[in-house]
Enzyme design. Structure first.
Site, mmCIF file in Angstrom:
data_model
loop_
_atom_site.group_PDB
_atom_site.id
_atom_site.type_symbol
_atom_site.label_atom_id
_atom_site.label_comp_id
_atom_site.label_asym_id
_atom_site.label_seq_id
_atom_site.Cartn_x
_atom_site.Cartn_y
_atom_site.Cartn_z
ATOM 1 N N LYS A 121 0.835 -1.201 0.000
ATOM 2 C CA LYS A 121 0.000 0.000 0.000
ATOM 3 C C LYS A 121 0.870 1.252 0.000
ATOM 4 O O LYS A 121 0.680 2.161 -0.810
ATOM 5 C CB LYS A 121 -0.930 0.011 1.222
ATOM 6 C CG LYS A 121 -1.878 1.211 1.243
ATOM 7 C CD LYS A 121 -2.650 1.294 2.541
ATOM 8 C CE LYS A 121 -1.807 1.893 3.646
ATOM 9 N NZ LYS A 121 -2.596 2.211 4.861
ATOM 10 N N ASP A 139 -6.200 0.815 0.470
ATOM 11 C CA ASP A 139 -6.423 0.978 1.897
ATOM 12 C C ASP A 139 -7.837 0.506 2.224
ATOM 13 O O ASP A 139 -8.557 -0.008 1.366
ATOM 14 C CB ASP A 139 -6.197 2.435 2.316
ATOM 15 C CG ASP A 139 -7.327 3.341 1.863
ATOM 16 O OD1 ASP A 139 -8.038 2.979 0.908
ATOM 17 O OD2 ASP A 139 -7.497 4.420 2.459
#
Length: 212
Positions: A121, A139
């Site tokens: 991420k 996310d």
């Protein structure tokens, strides 16, 4: 590659709602964004933005971070939660950036994810925001909302969601799209009480259509 008309409409509507499509974290240097994303784990961007000005003033360079006592760093980031682990990661990351990469934030997934506290991420966000590469930042907001919209199959696995988004979202739209997902998740498509009746994406939302 052909993309679904509904997905393209969603992308365009999000552009209308959030024209800038930028990361909420505030930073001036590339490594500051890397560190801010680490601090944002289990913490809000707003809280991180309150903490980082004093942190970056106290430790104004990578060299300062690399030489820092993690316990002192922890005092500055205490309110972000999990400060012991985060402070150790920031110091170790600064050391490795200097020792292995000449003080430069890497521009590829393999090197980024080899750094302390950096996962896919974070790496995707850096690749998109710093280097302008296609980036799919999965996310919790992005995972939740793309599943509700029907862009992905509802998987909660970030890697699977990323793979599906790479097929569904044009590369040039990827980074801004994911930033807009965060903003939309805060404003409308919240985790517990989504505003489905007033949602501007309802016409193209798989879950919204079930409510009719």
């Amino acid at each position: 590659m052909r993309y679904k008309a509904s997905t393209l409409r969603i992308i365009e509507k999000l552009k209308e709602l959030y024209p800038e499509g930028l990361c909420s974290l505030q930073y001036e240097k590339d490594y500051e964004l890397l560190f801010a994303v680490r601090l944002s784990a289990q913490c809000t961007d707003a809280r991180v933005n309150l903490v980082t000005p004093a942190l970056f003033t106290r430790f104004p360079t990578l060299e300062a971070f690399a030489a820092a006592d993690p316990r002192e760093v922890g005092e500055y980031i205490h309110s972000c939660g999990f400060y012991n682990g985060k402070s150790k990661d920031l110091v170790a990351c600064a050391q490795q950036l200097l020792e292995r990469f000449g003080g430069k934030v890497p521009d590829n997934m393999e090197d980024l994810t080899s750094l302390p506290g950096v996962g896919r991420k974070t790496a995707n966000l850096i690749l998109g925001d710093v280097y302008g590469q296609p980036s799919y930042v999965c996310d919790t907001h992005c995972i939740r909302i793309t599943g509700r919209l029907g862009i992905t199959d509802g998987s909660k696995d970030p890697v699977k969601v990323e793979q599906q988004l790479r097929k569904a979202i044009p590369p040039a739209e990827s980074g801004p799209f994911c930033h807009r997902m965060v903003l939309f998740g805060r404003d409308v498509c919240t985790a517990r009480s989504p505003k489905c009746e007033d949602c501007p994406l309802k016409a193209d939302c798989a879950q919204g259509k079930k409510l009719k």
